[in-house]
Scaffold this motif. Structure first.
Motif, PDB file in Angstrom:
ATOM      1  N   LEU A   3       0.865  -1.104   0.256  1.00 41.97           N
ATOM      2  CA  LEU A   3       0.037  -0.054  -0.161  1.00 41.97           C
ATOM      3  C   LEU A   3       0.747   1.330  -0.113  1.00 41.97           C
ATOM      4  O   LEU A   3       0.557   2.267  -0.656  1.00 41.97           O
ATOM      5  CB  LEU A   3      -0.908   0.096   1.408  1.00 41.97           C
ATOM      6  N   PHE A   4       1.879   1.167   0.905  1.00 39.14           N
ATOM      7  CA  PHE A   4       2.959   2.298   0.666  1.00 39.14           C
ATOM      8  C   PHE A   4       3.516   2.524  -0.800  1.00 39.14           C
ATOM      9  O   PHE A   4       3.495   3.704  -1.222  1.00 39.14           O
ATOM     10  CB  PHE A   4       3.989   2.305   1.658  1.00 39.14           C
ATOM     11  N   CYS A   5       4.107   1.764  -1.345  1.00 46.77           N
ATOM     12  CA  CYS A   5       4.418   1.969  -2.628  1.00 46.77           C
ATOM     13  C   CYS A   5       3.329   2.200  -3.734  1.00 46.77           C
ATOM     14  O   CYS A   5       3.742   2.751  -4.828  1.00 46.77           O
ATOM     15  CB  CYS A   5       5.142   0.372  -3.037  1.00 46.77           C
ATOM     16  N   PHE A   6       2.146   1.788  -3.431  1.00 43.82           N
ATOM     17  CA  PHE A   6       0.980   2.213  -4.303  1.00 43.82           C
ATOM     18  C   PHE A   6       0.628   3.755  -4.046  1.00 43.82           C
ATOM     19  O   PHE A   6       0.616   4.436  -4.784  1.00 43.82           O
ATOM     20  CB  PHE A   6      -0.100   1.174  -4.163  1.00 43.82           C
ATOM     21  N   VAL A   7       0.240   3.919  -2.956  1.00 39.51           N
ATOM     22  CA  VAL A   7      -0.302   5.193  -2.422  1.00 39.51           C
ATOM     23  C   VAL A   7       0.959   6.244  -2.380  1.00 39.51           C
ATOM     24  O   VAL A   7       0.712   7.369  -2.740  1.00 39.51           O
ATOM     25  CB  VAL A   7      -1.030   5.089  -1.344  1.00 39.51           C
ATOM     26  N   GLY A   8       2.092   5.740  -1.524  1.00 35.05           N
ATOM     27  CA  GLY A   8       2.909   6.524  -1.139  1.00 35.05           C
ATOM     28  C   GLY A   8       3.846   7.255  -2.072  1.00 35.05           C
ATOM     29  O   GLY A   8       4.100   8.477  -2.604  1.00 35.05           O
ATOM     30  N   THR A   9       4.065   6.269  -3.193  1.00 34.14           N
ATOM     31  CA  THR A   9       4.910   6.814  -4.430  1.00 34.14           C
ATOM     32  C   THR A   9       4.022   7.647  -5.201  1.00 34.14           C
ATOM     33  O   THR A   9       4.513   8.613  -5.626  1.00 34.14           O
ATOM     34  CB  THR A   9       5.273   5.705  -5.161  1.00 34.14           C
ATOM     35  N   SER A  10       2.614   7.315  -5.346  1.00 38.32           N
ATOM     36  CA  SER A  10       1.635   8.267  -6.354  1.00 38.32           C
ATOM     37  C   SER A  10       1.767   9.519  -5.583  1.00 38.32           C
ATOM     38  O   SER A  10       1.757  10.568  -6.341  1.00 38.32           O
ATOM     39  CB  SER A  10       0.399   7.554  -6.338  1.00 38.32           C
ATOM     40  N   VAL A  29      -5.199   2.710   7.250  1.00 36.70           N
ATOM     41  CA  VAL A  29      -6.141   1.857   6.309  1.00 36.70           C
ATOM     42  C   VAL A  29      -5.459   0.629   5.906  1.00 36.70           C
ATOM     43  O   VAL A  29      -6.190  -0.388   5.833  1.00 36.70           O
ATOM     44  CB  VAL A  29      -6.268   2.709   5.103  1.00 36.70           C
ATOM     45  N   ALA A  30      -4.180   0.483   5.839  1.00 39.67           N
ATOM     46  CA  ALA A  30      -3.549  -0.791   5.569  1.00 39.67           C
ATOM     47  C   ALA A  30      -3.728  -1.822   6.664  1.00 39.67           C
ATOM     48  O   ALA A  30      -4.059  -3.027   6.390  1.00 39.67           O
ATOM     49  CB  ALA A  30      -2.062  -0.620   5.479  1.00 39.67           C
ATOM     50  N   SER A 219     -11.458  -9.968  -2.294  1.00 40.67           N
ATOM     51  CA  SER A 219     -10.501  -9.385  -1.547  1.00 40.67           C
ATOM     52  C   SER A 219      -9.057  -9.787  -1.928  1.00 40.67           C
ATOM     53  O   SER A 219      -8.012  -9.134  -2.370  1.00 40.67           O
ATOM     54  CB  SER A 219     -10.536  -9.784  -0.123  1.00 40.67           C
ATOM     55  N   ALA A 220      -8.826 -10.914  -2.522  1.00 40.00           N
ATOM     56  CA  ALA A 220      -7.510 -11.479  -3.076  1.00 40.00           C
ATOM     57  C   ALA A 220      -7.413 -10.732  -4.636  1.00 40.00           C
ATOM     58  O   ALA A 220      -6.300 -10.433  -4.968  1.00 40.00           O
ATOM     59  CB  ALA A 220      -7.685 -13.001  -3.821  1.00 40.00           C
ATOM     60  N   ILE A 221      -8.399 -10.405  -5.135  1.00 39.92           N
ATOM     61  CA  ILE A 221      -8.265  -9.903  -6.372  1.00 39.92           C
ATOM     62  C   ILE A 221      -7.935  -8.372  -6.326  1.00 39.92           C
ATOM     63  O   ILE A 221      -6.898  -8.031  -7.139  1.00 39.92           O
ATOM     64  CB  ILE A 221      -9.476  -9.662  -7.305  1.00 39.92           C
ATOM     65  N   LEU A 222      -8.385  -7.502  -5.198  1.00 39.75           N
ATOM     66  CA  LEU A 222      -8.108  -6.279  -5.088  1.00 39.75           C
ATOM     67  C   LEU A 222      -6.613  -6.291  -4.550  1.00 39.75           C
ATOM     68  O   LEU A 222      -5.819  -5.353  -4.972  1.00 39.75           O
ATOM     69  CB  LEU A 222      -9.060  -5.729  -4.176  1.00 39.75           C
ATOM     70  N   LEU A 223      -6.357  -7.204  -3.615  1.00 38.02           N
ATOM     71  CA  LEU A 223      -5.181  -7.341  -2.902  1.00 38.02           C
ATOM     72  C   LEU A 223      -3.982  -7.407  -4.035  1.00 38.02           C
ATOM     73  O   LEU A 223      -2.767  -6.871  -4.299  1.00 38.02           O
ATOM     74  CB  LEU A 223      -4.812  -8.183  -2.038  1.00 38.02           C
ATOM     75  N   THR A 229       0.385  -3.259  -9.175  1.00 39.83           N
ATOM     76  CA  THR A 229       0.739  -1.801  -9.477  1.00 39.83           C
ATOM     77  C   THR A 229       1.855  -1.454  -8.773  1.00 39.83           C
ATOM     78  O   THR A 229       2.758  -0.586  -9.122  1.00 39.83           O
ATOM     79  CB  THR A 229      -0.599  -1.079  -9.109  1.00 39.83           C
ATOM     80  N   ALA A 230       1.817  -2.085  -7.181  1.00 42.04           N
ATOM     81  CA  ALA A 230       3.051  -1.560  -6.477  1.00 42.04           C
ATOM     82  C   ALA A 230       4.152  -2.039  -6.987  1.00 42.04           C
ATOM     83  O   ALA A 230       5.132  -1.569  -7.145  1.00 42.04           O
ATOM     84  CB  ALA A 230       2.672  -2.127  -5.117  1.00 42.04           C
TER      85      ALA A 230
END
Length: 308
Positions: A3-10, A29-30, A219-223, A229-230
């Motif tokens: 989540l960090f690499c996805f949200v934080g980098t964006s 959230v994570a 949940s598995a698909i979303l994760l 993306t991360a």
């Protein structure tokens, strides 16, 4: 981490300071998603009664961490190799400029096409702990090694329906192979190591829910989509491998619901990756100046790979 690499980098493409302000919210959230995901996990069904299901995996993970951390203590102040140099420069540049790097100035007037997820993470942790970014990058190798060993244990245990098989797989990864494991120290492959951790987690997440109906695999698909993306935000080559492996796997899985879940993961990940792909495509015009398209690796023979 994903989540960090996805949200934080964006967010770091706008401002690192903005993420420094929002990181507590993202962490909460994570953790919430982790709790929700844990409530839907099926308990292991194949472990023999009385088997200690956490002590040996923990010891292997601790051993994997210590083996890499001791190597880190015996190494120089920063990991060697050309990769370490530009990783350190890029992380320091992000920290100094308070945003994801857009170019390599003052070294060269070339846009940055390399994925910056690890470098943003190092800059964030360096700012948070006041530790130099080159030390943060070095410390991430023992951490990713231990976490990967744990995920490999869970994945092998789920595939082979055997606690012992999970332990062996985890131990073999932790202490025996060089390439893709211990060898990361030689060339400071922190982005590759973290991306491979995410790929292992995606494989486990999809396999763990593979026997459920498609409607229960959300949940598995979303994760997994967030994980893909991360990976793209951390290491593009590993992202290519991850997308290819999942697409190839979808052709051969026997269960229709599992195949649809894999395809849904790829579609959702493609949507999430689209803005990043558009952004990076605008910088590839100057990539020929960097020599990135020149292949310099020595071809490997099958015998050499087996010996390794």
């Amino acid at each position: 981490l994903m989540l960090f690499c996805f949200v934080g980098t964006s967010i770091a493409y706008l401002s690192l300071d903005l993420y420094m302000t929002l990181h507590a919210v993202a962490t909460a959230v994570a953790l919430l998603l982790l709790v929700i995901r844990h409530r839907h996990l099926q308990p292991p069904r194949t472990l023999a009664p009385g088997v200690n299901t956490w002590l040996w995996p923990f010891l292997i993970m601790a051993g994997a961490f210590l083996a890499r951390f001791i190597t880190l203590l015996l190494a120089t102040d920063s990991l060697g190799g050309d990769d370490a140099r530009f990783h350190n420069i890029l992380a320091a540049k992000i920290l100094n400029e308070r945003a994801a790097a857009m170019d390599w100035l003052p070294f060269a007037p070339v846009g940055v096409t390399y994925a910056q997820g690890v470098h943003v993470l190092a800059a964030f942790l360096g700012e948070l702990t006041r530790v130099p970014v080159h030390k943060v990058l070095s410390f991430l190798l023992p951490v990713t090694g231990a976490l990967t060993a744990g995920v490999i244990h869970l994945t092998a245990e789920r595939i082979f329906r055997s606690h012992r098989s999970g332990l062996w797989a985890s131990a073999v990864y932790s202490f025996i192979p060089l390439w893709g494991s211990l060898d990361y120290f030689r060339w400071a492959g922190v982005p590759n190591a973290l991306a491979m951790l995410f790929l292992c987690l995606i494989v486990f997440s999809l396999i763990e829910q593979s026997e459920r109906p498609f409607r229960e695999q959300g949940s598995a698909i979303l994760l997994s989509a967030v994980g893909l993306t991360a990976i793209l935000l951390v290491h593009q080559y590993t992202a290519l491998v991850a997308f290819s492996c999942l697409a190839f796997s979808a052709l051969f899985v026997s269960r229709r619901d599992f195949r649809v879940a894999i395809l849904a993961t790829l579609v959702l990940a493609g949507i999430l990756c689209l803005p990043l792909a558009v952004t990076h495509s605008q910088r590839f015009g100057a990539s020929a100046l960097s020599g990135v398209w020149v292949f310099r690796e020595t071809p490997l023979s099958l015998l050499h790979c087996i010996c390794q």
